[in-house]
Design a protein around this motif. Structure first.
Motif, mmCIF file in Angstrom:
data_model
loop_
_atom_site.group_PDB
_atom_site.id
_atom_site.type_symbol
_atom_site.label_atom_id
_atom_site.label_comp_id
_atom_site.label_asym_id
_atom_site.label_seq_id
_atom_site.Cartn_x
_atom_site.Cartn_y
_atom_site.Cartn_z
ATOM 1 N N ALA A 1 0.847 -1.197 0.000
ATOM 2 C CA ALA A 1 0.000 0.000 0.000
ATOM 3 C C ALA A 1 0.877 1.240 0.000
ATOM 4 C CB ALA A 1 -0.904 -0.007 1.233
ATOM 5 N N LYS A 2 0.649 2.084 -1.000
ATOM 6 C CA LYS A 2 1.410 3.331 -1.079
ATOM 7 C C LYS A 2 0.483 4.489 -0.753
ATOM 8 C CE LYS A 2 2.819 7.087 -3.326
ATOM 9 N NZ LYS A 2 2.128 8.161 -4.052
ATOM 10 N N PHE A 3 0.924 5.361 0.140
ATOM 11 C CA PHE A 3 0.109 6.509 0.522
ATOM 12 C C PHE A 3 0.762 7.789 0.001
ATOM 13 C CE2 PHE A 3 -1.061 3.125 3.335
ATOM 14 C CZ PHE A 3 -2.441 3.266 3.445
ATOM 15 N N VAL B 1 5.469 5.469 1.665
ATOM 16 C CA VAL B 1 4.884 6.807 1.842
ATOM 17 C C VAL B 1 5.620 7.877 1.036
ATOM 18 C CG1 VAL B 1 3.900 6.417 4.144
ATOM 19 C CG2 VAL B 1 6.254 7.224 3.949
ATOM 20 N N SER B 2 4.832 8.874 0.630
ATOM 21 C CA SER B 2 5.389 10.096 0.052
ATOM 22 C C SER B 2 5.731 11.034 1.207
ATOM 23 C CB SER B 2 4.345 10.790 -0.822
ATOM 24 O OG SER B 2 4.166 10.098 -2.014
ATOM 25 N N ALA B 3 6.316 12.177 0.886
ATOM 26 C CA ALA B 3 6.542 13.204 1.899
ATOM 27 C C ALA B 3 5.205 13.863 2.210
ATOM 28 C CB ALA B 3 7.520 14.239 1.368
ATOM 29 N N ALA B 4 5.057 14.364 3.437
ATOM 30 C CA ALA B 4 3.807 15.032 3.818
ATOM 31 C C ALA B 4 3.453 16.102 2.779
ATOM 32 C CB ALA B 4 3.978 15.660 5.200
ATOM 33 N N HIS C 1 1.656 24.059 1.853
ATOM 34 C CA HIS C 1 2.711 23.686 0.905
ATOM 35 C C HIS C 1 3.143 22.243 1.123
ATOM 36 C CE1 HIS C 1 3.084 27.825 -0.243
ATOM 37 N NE2 HIS C 1 3.157 28.153 1.039
ATOM 38 N N LYS C 2 3.544 21.597 0.023
ATOM 39 C CA LYS C 2 4.096 20.246 0.145
ATOM 40 C C LYS C 2 5.505 20.349 0.708
ATOM 41 C CE LYS C 2 1.952 18.378 -4.023
ATOM 42 N NZ LYS C 2 2.144 17.676 -5.253
ATOM 43 N N ILE C 3 5.854 19.398 1.576
ATOM 44 C CA ILE C 3 7.216 19.395 2.118
ATOM 45 C C ILE C 3 8.236 19.317 0.968
ATOM 46 C CG2 ILE C 3 8.874 18.017 3.463
ATOM 47 C CD1 ILE C 3 6.999 19.295 5.376
ATOM 48 N N THR C 4 7.944 18.517 -0.032
ATOM 49 C CA THR C 4 8.888 18.398 -1.160
ATOM 50 C C THR C 4 9.125 19.760 -1.821
ATOM 51 O OG1 THR C 4 8.103 16.161 -1.544
ATOM 52 C CG2 THR C 4 9.349 17.168 -3.331
ATOM 53 N N ASP C 5 8.059 20.531 -2.006
ATOM 54 C CA ASP C 5 8.220 21.862 -2.621
ATOM 55 C C ASP C 5 9.069 22.761 -1.722
ATOM 56 O OD1 ASP C 5 6.689 21.100 -4.752
ATOM 57 O OD2 ASP C 5 4.827 21.953 -3.967
ATOM 58 N N GLY D 1 12.326 14.614 2.836
ATOM 59 C CA GLY D 1 10.869 14.740 3.033
ATOM 60 C C GLY D 1 10.240 13.375 3.237
ATOM 61 N N GLU D 2 10.538 12.435 2.348
ATOM 62 C CA GLU D 2 9.960 11.091 2.489
ATOM 63 C C GLU D 2 10.651 10.343 3.644
ATOM 64 O OE1 GLU D 2 9.359 12.919 -0.575
ATOM 65 O OE2 GLU D 2 8.160 11.210 -1.121
ATOM 66 N N PHE D 3 11.968 10.620 3.821
ATOM 67 C CA PHE D 3 12.720 9.923 4.872
ATOM 68 C C PHE D 3 12.081 10.170 6.248
ATOM 69 C CE2 PHE D 3 16.061 9.802 8.098
ATOM 70 C CZ PHE D 3 16.723 8.611 7.823
ATOM 71 N N GLY E 1 9.163 6.599 -0.273
ATOM 72 C CA GLY E 1 9.139 6.590 -1.737
ATOM 73 C C GLY E 1 10.096 7.605 -2.328
ATOM 74 N N PHE E 2 10.143 7.662 -3.678
ATOM 75 C CA PHE E 2 10.709 8.805 -4.404
ATOM 76 C C PHE E 2 12.228 8.851 -4.537
ATOM 77 C CE2 PHE E 2 11.067 13.745 -4.311
ATOM 78 C CZ PHE E 2 10.962 13.851 -5.678
ATOM 79 N N TYR E 3 12.971 8.018 -3.783
ATOM 80 C CA TYR E 3 14.428 8.078 -3.964
ATOM 81 C C TYR E 3 15.056 6.705 -3.808
ATOM 82 C CZ TYR E 3 15.075 7.872 1.144
ATOM 83 O OH TYR E 3 15.063 7.487 2.456
ATOM 84 N N PRO F 1 11.542 11.054 -10.785
ATOM 85 C CA PRO F 1 10.774 12.231 -11.214
ATOM 86 C C PRO F 1 9.702 12.587 -10.177
ATOM 87 C CG PRO F 1 10.730 10.492 -12.876
ATOM 88 C CD PRO F 1 11.429 9.936 -11.698
ATOM 89 N N ARG F 2 9.173 13.806 -10.233
ATOM 90 C CA ARG F 2 8.117 14.209 -9.288
ATOM 91 C C ARG F 2 6.993 13.178 -9.296
ATOM 92 N NH1 ARG F 2 8.057 19.364 -6.835
ATOM 93 N NH2 ARG F 2 6.679 18.241 -5.418
ATOM 94 N N GLY F 3 6.444 12.941 -8.137
ATOM 95 C CA GLY F 3 5.396 11.928 -8.018
ATOM 96 C C GLY F 3 5.957 10.518 -7.986
ATOM 97 N N GLY F 4 7.276 10.419 -7.823
ATOM 98 C CA GLY F 4 7.956 9.121 -7.951
ATOM 99 C C GLY F 4 7.624 8.085 -6.887
ATOM 100 N N GLY F 5 6.934 8.512 -5.831
ATOM 101 C CA GLY F 5 6.525 7.537 -4.816
ATOM 102 C C GLY F 5 5.699 6.408 -5.443
ATOM 103 N N ASP F 6 4.956 6.736 -6.493
ATOM 104 C CA ASP F 6 4.170 5.704 -7.196
ATOM 105 C C ASP F 6 5.090 4.629 -7.765
ATOM 106 O OD1 ASP F 6 1.818 7.052 -6.737
ATOM 107 O OD2 ASP F 6 1.903 8.151 -8.629
ATOM 108 N N ILE F 7 6.254 5.058 -8.236
ATOM 109 C CA ILE F 7 7.213 4.107 -8.820
ATOM 110 C C ILE F 7 7.753 3.202 -7.710
ATOM 111 C CG2 ILE F 7 9.379 3.843 -10.108
ATOM 112 C CD1 ILE F 7 8.938 6.643 -11.248
HETATM 113 N N1 ASP Z 1 7.118 13.920 -2.699
HETATM 114 C C1 ASP Z 1 7.389 13.780 -4.088
HETATM 115 C C2 ASP Z 1 6.627 14.827 -4.877
HETATM 116 O O1 ASP Z 1 5.971 15.675 -4.293
HETATM 117 C C3 ASP Z 1 7.136 12.402 -4.609
HETATM 118 C C4 ASP Z 1 5.753 11.848 -4.398
HETATM 119 O O2 ASP Z 1 4.907 12.519 -3.800
HETATM 120 O O3 ASP Z 1 5.492 10.749 -4.860
HETATM 121 O O4 ASP Z 1 6.719 14.855 -6.063
#
Ligand code: ASP
Length: 437
Positions: A5-7, A36-39, A47-51, A114-116, A168-170, A182-188
């Motif tokens: 399960a990926k959140f 998990v992705s970053a909050a 704001h997203k933590i990643t941003d 962020g994800e760590f 996720g993401f790294y 790439p952005r959104g990489g938690g899905d990968i």
């Molecule tokens: N935190 C990263 C992003 O905002 C990766 C992800 O959310 O999957 O792009």
């Protein structure tokens, strides 16, 4: 049954969301690896933590202090920890981070925190071990994912530790440095983990109850899609629907693992189930699965009387290739052919391209019309069903929308029409009302 399960970011944006995740994970003991992705954002204005981490990095690049932003990030994590009564030492972790940043830290390492940290907190909250993506997601020196090595490491971690939490993401490159996806990489990452342990289902938890039949900004309250095939997902993603990109879920598709898109805020909704093949069990006889489209295309028509079509067409295609532009569609007439191409892909290069076509193909005329939108109706049940396109074109015609191009793939999975950009929304609504309702 084994599930990964990926959140996503919105599912772990704050303490309240963490509680929902915990309830979901505890409701089903099959959910064994949690990614998990970053909050992300807690509200529209947030704001997203990643941003924020990317913003920190931009400040560093220009020699401006990023302390304000960094303390904002630290406060977000502290808040989650304190509200959930956890003990992870955020203060010490951020003190170490600041020191490392002073000594020099790559943007990838900084942003990956962020994800760590999100995963560290989630692991403690769920009472499961934390497994660092730097120890089990690997890139080669060419920057490409090393899937086999990654699968082996994730599988080994699972055998050794049992259920765990993975950021996720790294991952990391052979020299040991962290590398981002790439952005959104938690899905990968989620897809890699599911493929690594041969999961039965890869659950992707987000903030919508699955994939909708059409863009909700155009169609009011579109219905969610209960089930669809990977092929349909690919067509919809390609046509611009905001769904998971096929690239990011390739590992699960290849292994025949089902993908279930779910809503963390509505955990009882079944979401959308995506599989390679769907046989029977279709409760309704709706034959369009979804509708998607994009604006910003143009039609380039080349006319040459009595032409050797194959020669001229081949030459023109080779020229498109040189400009690295793909023809979305090609229509053939007796003395002409036309390409539908993306305006953005070519920009001002279109004039050079036309000049080259004129020089090489020696046409009688070359015509360019822009302002075209493509709209696709996608559905495995349209395949080989007579009368579908007839009904579709009739409905579009009755709404006063002129169809400028028509294309249907040989697999009949999608019917794509080109309309004036100003008719784009109408075409989507007409299709939805006529075929989805
Ligand atoms: N935190 C990263 C992003 O905002 C990766 C992800 O959310 O999957 O792009």
């Amino acid at each position: 049954m084994l599930k990964v399960a990926k959140f996503g970011g919105s599912s772990v944006a704050g303490a309240e969301q963490f509680k929902k995740v915990k309830a979901i994970v505890e409701a089903d003991s099959d959910r064994r690896i949690i990614v998990v992705s970053a909050a992300g954002k807690r509200s529209k204005e947030d704001h997203k933590i990643t941003d924020l981490l990317y913003l920190c990095n931009a400040h560093r690049t220009y020699g401006v202090s990023c302390e304000d932003i960094l303390s904002q990030i630290e406060a977000r994590f502290r808040e989650i920890r304190d509200e959930l009564g956890l003990s992870y030492d955020i203060e010490a972790a951020f003190a170490a981070l600041r020191q490392k940043m002073d000594r020099g830290m790559s943007v990838d390492e900084l942003v990956s925190r962020g994800e760590f940290f999100t995963a560290q907190l989630m692991a403690e909250y769920l009472g499961r071990p934390f497994v660092d993506a730097a120890d089990c997601v690997f890139f080669g020196m060419d920057g490409q994912l090393d899937r086999e090595k990654t699968y082996a490491a994730i599988d080994a971690a699972f055998r050794e530790k049992g259920p765990f939490v993975l950021p996720g993401f790294y991952g990391r490159i052979p020299t040991g440095r962290p590398k981002l996806m790439p952005r959104g990489g938690g899905d990968i990452t989620g897809a890699l983990a599911a493929a690594a342990v041969n999961a039965d289902v890869y659950e992707n938890w987000t903030d919508v109850s699955g994939i909708l039949m059409a863009d909700p900004r155009i169609v009011k309250d579109p219905k969610p899609i209960a089930e669809m095939t990977y092929g349909e997902l690919r067509e919809l993603a390609f046509m611009g629907a905001s769904v998971l990109q096929e690239d990011s879920i390739l590992p699960v598709r290849e292994k025949g693992i089902a993908l279930n898109i779910r809503n963390t805020n509505e955990p009882d909704d079944p979401g959308t189930m995506i599989r390679e093949r769907i046989e029977g069990g279709e409760e309704e006889d709706r034959f369009i699965t979804g509708i998607a489209g994009r604006k910003g295309f143009m039609v380039l028509t080349v006319t040459k009387h009595n032409m050797e079509q194959s020669t001229a067409l081949g030459q023109a295609l080779a020229i498109l290739d040189q400009y690295r532009v793909r023809a979305e569609h090609i229509t053939l007439g007796l003395d002409s052919f036309a390409f539908v191409i993306s305006q953005a892909a070519l920009g001002d290069g279109v004039f050079d391209l036309i000049a080259d076509i004129k020089k090489t193909c020696l046409p009688d005329d070359v015509d360019l019309k822009d302002g075209l939108a493509l709209v696709a109706s996608v559905g495995r049940k349209m395949t080989f069903r007579p009368g579908v396109s007839g009904r579709l074109f009739k409905a579009i015609g009755e709404a006063g929308v002129n169809i400028r191009t028509i294309a249907q793939g040989a697999d009949e999975l999608a019917i794509v029409i080109g309309v004036e950009e100003e008719d784009y929304e109408t075409a989507i609504r007409v299709m939805y009302d006529g075929f989805a309702g």
